[in-house]
Write a protein that holds these residues in place. Structure first.
Motif, PDB file in Angstrom:
ATOM      1  N   GLY A  92      39.308  49.200  38.194  1.00 53.92           N
ATOM      2  CA  GLY A  92      38.154  48.448  38.670  1.00 53.92           C
ATOM      3  C   GLY A  92      38.142  47.082  38.017  1.00 53.92           C
ATOM      4  O   GLY A  92      38.501  46.953  36.839  1.00 53.92           O
ATOM      5  N   VAL A  93      37.763  46.050  38.774  1.00 56.23           N
ATOM      6  CA  VAL A  93      37.718  44.687  38.245  1.00 56.23           C
ATOM      7  C   VAL A  93      36.377  44.055  38.620  1.00 56.23           C
ATOM      8  O   VAL A  93      35.975  44.081  39.785  1.00 56.23           O
ATOM      9  N   ASP A  94      35.702  43.517  37.611  1.00 53.68           N
ATOM     10  CA  ASP A  94      34.492  42.714  37.833  1.00 53.68           C
ATOM     11  C   ASP A  94      34.893  41.259  37.657  1.00 53.68           C
ATOM     12  O   ASP A  94      35.105  40.788  36.546  1.00 53.68           O
ATOM     13  N   LEU A  95      35.006  40.542  38.788  1.00 56.56           N
ATOM     14  CA  LEU A  95      35.496  39.162  38.793  1.00 56.56           C
ATOM     15  C   LEU A  95      34.323  38.213  38.955  1.00 56.56           C
ATOM     16  O   LEU A  95      33.624  38.231  39.976  1.00 56.56           O
ATOM     17  N   ARG A  96      34.082  37.399  37.924  1.00 51.99           N
ATOM     18  CA  ARG A  96      32.962  36.452  37.932  1.00 51.99           C
ATOM     19  C   ARG A  96      33.472  35.016  37.900  1.00 51.99           C
ATOM     20  O   ARG A  96      34.665  34.773  37.768  1.00 51.99           O
ATOM     21  N   ARG A  97      32.549  34.075  37.938  1.00 52.65           N
ATOM     22  CA  ARG A  97      32.907  32.653  37.877  1.00 52.65           C
ATOM     23  C   ARG A  97      33.372  32.255  36.481  1.00 52.65           C
ATOM     24  O   ARG A  97      34.039  31.238  36.310  1.00 52.65           O
ATOM     25  N   THR A  98      33.025  33.048  35.480  1.00 49.27           N
ATOM     26  CA  THR A  98      33.375  32.718  34.096  1.00 49.27           C
ATOM     27  C   THR A  98      34.577  33.504  33.579  1.00 49.27           C
ATOM     28  O   THR A  98      35.124  33.154  32.530  1.00 49.27           O
ATOM     29  N   GLY A  99      34.962  34.535  34.282  1.00 57.46           N
ATOM     30  CA  GLY A  99      36.080  35.363  33.829  1.00 57.46           C
ATOM     31  C   GLY A  99      36.026  36.714  34.507  1.00 57.46           C
ATOM     32  O   GLY A  99      35.316  36.900  35.500  1.00 57.46           O
ATOM     33  N   PHE A 100      36.744  37.684  33.971  1.00 63.93           N
ATOM     34  CA  PHE A 100      36.739  39.010  34.585  1.00 63.93           C
ATOM     35  C   PHE A 100      37.071  40.079  33.556  1.00 63.93           C
ATOM     36  O   PHE A 100      37.629  39.810  32.487  1.00 63.93           O
ATOM     37  N   THR A 101      36.699  41.308  33.909  1.00 62.35           N
ATOM     38  CA  THR A 101      37.025  42.475  33.105  1.00 62.35           C
ATOM     39  C   THR A 101      37.688  43.507  34.012  1.00 62.35           C
ATOM     40  O   THR A 101      37.220  43.739  35.131  1.00 62.35           O
ATOM     41  N   ALA A 102      38.754  44.122  33.525  1.00 62.93           N
ATOM     42  CA  ALA A 102      39.437  45.189  34.251  1.00 62.93           C
ATOM     43  C   ALA A 102      39.336  46.479  33.445  1.00 62.93           C
ATOM     44  O   ALA A 102      39.446  46.466  32.216  1.00 62.93           O
ATOM     45  N   ALA A 103      39.086  47.585  34.130  1.00 59.45           N
ATOM     46  CA  ALA A 103      39.020  48.891  33.478  1.00 59.45           C
ATOM     47  C   ALA A 103      39.868  49.881  34.254  1.00 59.45           C
ATOM     48  O   ALA A 103      39.856  49.895  35.489  1.00 59.45           O
ATOM     49  N   VAL A 104      40.607  50.716  33.532  1.00 63.93           N
ATOM     50  CA  VAL A 104      41.438  51.762  34.127  1.00 63.93           C
ATOM     51  C   VAL A 104      40.809  53.106  33.817  1.00 63.93           C
ATOM     52  O   VAL A 104      40.431  53.374  32.666  1.00 63.93           O
ATOM     53  N   ALA A 105      40.681  53.957  34.834  1.00 62.01           N
ATOM     54  CA  ALA A 105      40.101  55.287  34.652  1.00 62.01           C
ATOM     55  C   ALA A 105      41.020  56.340  35.245  1.00 62.01           C
ATOM     56  O   ALA A 105      41.742  56.074  36.214  1.00 62.01           O
ATOM     57  N   ASP A 106      40.992  57.541  34.661  1.00 63.72           N
ATOM     58  CA  ASP A 106      41.780  58.638  35.203  1.00 63.72           C
ATOM     59  C   ASP A 106      40.967  59.377  36.265  1.00 63.72           C
ATOM     60  O   ASP A 106      39.841  58.990  36.591  1.00 63.72           O
ATOM     61  N   LEU A 107      41.517  60.469  36.800  1.00 67.68           N
ATOM     62  CA  LEU A 107      40.867  61.180  37.901  1.00 67.68           C
ATOM     63  C   LEU A 107      39.498  61.741  37.537  1.00 67.68           C
ATOM     64  O   LEU A 107      38.658  61.943  38.404  1.00 67.68           O
ATOM     65  N   SER A 108      39.281  61.999  36.256  1.00 67.36           N
ATOM     66  CA  SER A 108      37.982  62.522  35.832  1.00 67.36           C
ATOM     67  C   SER A 108      36.931  61.427  35.741  1.00 67.36           C
ATOM     68  O   SER A 108      35.745  61.713  35.576  1.00 67.36           O
ATOM     69  N   GLY A 109      37.365  60.166  35.815  1.00 69.70           N
ATOM     70  CA  GLY A 109      36.448  59.047  35.651  1.00 69.70           C
ATOM     71  C   GLY A 109      36.407  58.514  34.241  1.00 69.70           C
ATOM     72  O   GLY A 109      35.670  57.559  33.960  1.00 69.70           O
ATOM     73  N   GLN A 110      37.202  59.099  33.356  1.00 70.72           N
ATOM     74  CA  GLN A 110      37.244  58.645  31.971  1.00 70.72           C
ATOM     75  C   GLN A 110      37.987  57.318  31.866  1.00 70.72           C
ATOM     76  O   GLN A 110      39.101  57.184  32.375  1.00 70.72           O
ATOM     77  N   THR A 111      37.374  56.332  31.213  1.00 71.22           N
ATOM     78  CA  THR A 111      38.037  55.045  31.010  1.00 71.22           C
ATOM     79  C   THR A 111      39.126  55.194  29.959  1.00 71.22           C
ATOM     80  O   THR A 111      38.890  55.693  28.866  1.00 71.22           O
ATOM     81  N   VAL A 112      40.328  54.775  30.300  1.00 71.91           N
ATOM     82  CA  VAL A 112      41.470  54.919  29.377  1.00 71.91           C
ATOM     83  C   VAL A 112      42.018  53.572  28.924  1.00 71.91           C
ATOM     84  O   VAL A 112      42.920  53.520  28.092  1.00 71.91           O
ATOM     85  N   GLY A 113      41.481  52.483  29.454  1.00 74.77           N
ATOM     86  CA  GLY A 113      41.941  51.168  29.030  1.00 74.77           C
ATOM     87  C   GLY A 113      41.117  50.069  29.660  1.00 74.77           C
ATOM     88  O   GLY A 113      40.637  50.205  30.785  1.00 74.77           O
ATOM     89  N   THR A 114      40.923  48.970  28.919  1.00 74.37           N
ATOM     90  CA  THR A 114      40.206  47.811  29.437  1.00 74.37           C
ATOM     91  C   THR A 114      40.900  46.535  28.984  1.00 74.37           C
ATOM     92  O   THR A 114      41.642  46.530  27.993  1.00 74.37           O
ATOM     93  N   ALA A 115      40.658  45.465  29.706  1.00 79.81           N
ATOM     94  CA  ALA A 115      41.150  44.140  29.330  1.00 79.81           C
ATOM     95  C   ALA A 115      40.226  43.106  29.950  1.00 79.81           C
ATOM     96  O   ALA A 115      39.712  43.309  31.056  1.00 79.81           O
TER      97      ALA A 115
END
Length: 361
Positions: free
Chosen positions: A85-108
Motif C-alpha cells: 500500500g502507498v499513501d502518495l501526498r504532495r510532500t512525500g509518500f509512505t509504502a507499507a508491505v503486508a502479508d496475507l494476514s494483514g500484518q505489516t512486515v515492512g515500511t519505507a
C-alpha cells in the motif's frame, strides 16, 4: 434456485475457514467446527485440502490437558503472498508491505526535495531518467521505497492512494495533480519496472475503505467521509459499497460553493488555523448540508489529520449545526482509524484482491 455443486460448497467452506484463521489466528479442528458449524469429516477434509494447497500448516498443539489429534493447531501460511500500500501526498509518500494476514512486515518513506531532479539520475531499469528539470523521478523513488519495504519479498499487487480523480473503469488518472514528478502513465510505468500489478485509487476513497472496515463507520451501510487535511475532499459509501461516480468524482465536496466561496477555501488549512471551532463547525455544516440533503447517508465522518485532531468536540458541534439546517437526521463522528487511513485502506484493498486470487473467489 440453483443448487451449489460439491466443488462450490468446498470452495465456500475453504474460504470461510481461511477467513477465520485470519481473524482468530491458529485454530484447532474442533474450534473450526465450532465456528463454522461444519461436520467433523468436512473439517478434516478441508484441513487436508488447504494443507496440500500450501495455504495452511500445522504449528503445534493447543494448551490442554488431553493431548491428541484434535489438539493440533493450524495456521494460515501468511507469507504465501504480500501486498503493498502507498499513501502518495504532495510532500512525500509512505509504502507499507503486508502479508496475507494483514500484518505489516515492512515500511519505507520518502519526502520530496527540490534537489531531487532528473539531472544525472538513472531510472530503475538503468536508462536516463526523463522527468522534467526540478522534478523528482517519481517512478524511481517509488520503486526504491517499495523494494526497501519488501526486503526481498515479491508483492502480488501495489495499491497507490493519490490526490486527484481516478477513472473507475480504467484505473487511469483523470487530469493533473500537484504531486511532484507526477506523470499520467505512472501506474503502467511502475507496473513495467516492478513487474507486478499496480492499482491507482483516489486517496480519500481509500481512507473511506479503512473507515468502513476499521473506524467510525464500522457496521454502517451508508456514510460520507469529509476529508480535512492538506486538501478538502470526500468519499461516499452507500449500501456498503464505495461509490466513485461515472468519472471518479463522487464525493468531491471541495468543489461545492458555500455562500459564493469554494468549500475548500472555506475550511482549508489556513482558515482552520485562524477561526474558532464554532465557526469551523458552521462552515462544515453549510457544505455538508448539500450532500446530506441529496444522499441522506445517516453518518458523516470527519477524517484527515484535522478531522481526527479536532475529534468528537468538533463532530458534536457540526452535528448540532447540521441538525439546525436539515430535518434529515445525521450523526457526525470523528475518524477513529489508527495510523495512516489512506495507507491502511490501500493495504485492505490490495488484500481483498489478493485473497480472492490466492484463496479463490
Amino acid at each position: 434456485m440453483k443448487t451449489a455443486t460439491p466443488a462450490t460448497a468446498r470452495a465456500i467452506n475453504d474460504r470461510l475457514a481461511l477467513d477465520l484463521l485470519i481473524e482468530h489466528g491458529p485454530l484447532t479442528a474442533p474450534r473450526l467446527r465450532e465456528l463454522t458449524g461444519l461436520s467433523r469429516p468436512t473439517i478434516a477434509d478441508l484441513v487436508d485440502r488447504l494443507t496440500a494447497a500450501g495455504l495452511v500448516e500445522f504449528v503445534g498443539e493447543a494448551e490442554q490437558i488431553r493431548r491428541g489429534p484434535n489438539a493440533r493447531l493450524y495456521r494460515l501460511i501468511s507469507e504465501r503472498a504480500h501486498v503493498v500500500g502507498v499513501d502518495l501526498r504532495r510532500t512525500g509518500f509512505t509504502a507499507a508491505v503486508a502479508d496475507l494476514s494483514g500484518q505489516t512486515v515492512g515500511t519505507a518513506a520518502r519526502r520530496f526535495d527540490t534537489a531531487d531532479t532528473a539531472d544525472g539520475a538513472d531510472s530503475p531499469d538503468g536508462t536516463d531518467a526523463d522527468a522534467a528539470d526540478g522534478e523528482p523521478d517519481l517512478v524511481a523513488m517509488l520503486t526504491d521505497a517499495i523494494r526497501e519495504a519488501a526486503d526481498g519479498r515479491v508483492p502480488h499487487i501495489v495499491v497507490i492512494g493519490a490526490p486527484g480523480l481516478v477513472r473507475p473503469y480504467s484505473g487511469e488518472p483523470a487530469g493533473r495533480n500537484e504531486v511532484p514528478g507526477w506523470r499520467p502513465d505512472l501506474p503502467r510505468e511502475l507496473e513495467r519496472v516492478l513487474g507486478v500489478k499496480v492499482l491507482l485509487e483516489n486517496e480519500v476513497n481509500l481512507a473511506a475503505v479503512a473507515e468502513h472496515r476499521l473506524g467510525a463507520a464500522v457496521g454502517r451501510a451508508d456514510f460520507v467521509l469529509l476529508w480535512l487535511d492538506e486538501g478538502i475532499g470526500g468519499a461516499v459509501v452507500l449500501d456498503g459499497r464505495l461509490r466513485r461516480g461515472s468519472s471518479g468524482g463522487a464525493g468531491e465536496l471541495g468543489w461545492l460553493e458555500v455562500d459564493g466561496v469554494g468549500f475548500c477555501d472555506r475550511i482549508g488549512p489556513e482558515v482552520r488555523e485562524t477561526i474558532a471551532p464554532e465557526e469551523l463547525a458552521e462552515q462544515i455544516a453549510k457544505g455538508a448540508f448539500a450532500v446530506v440533503s441529496v444522499l441522506d447517508p445517516g453518518l458523516l465522518v470527519l477524517g484527515g489529520s484535522a478531522g481526527r485532531a479536532a475529534g468528537e468536540p468538533l463532530a458534536t458541534l457540526v452535528e448540532e449545526r447540521l441538525a439546525a439546517k436539515s430535518p434529515i437526521e445525521t450523526e457526525v463522528r470523528a475518524s477513529t482509524v489508527e495510523g495512516d487511513a489512506v495507507l491502511r485502506g490501500a493495504v485492505l484493498t490490495g488484500l481483498d484482491l489478493v485473497r480472492d486470487e490466492v484463496f479463490g473467489g
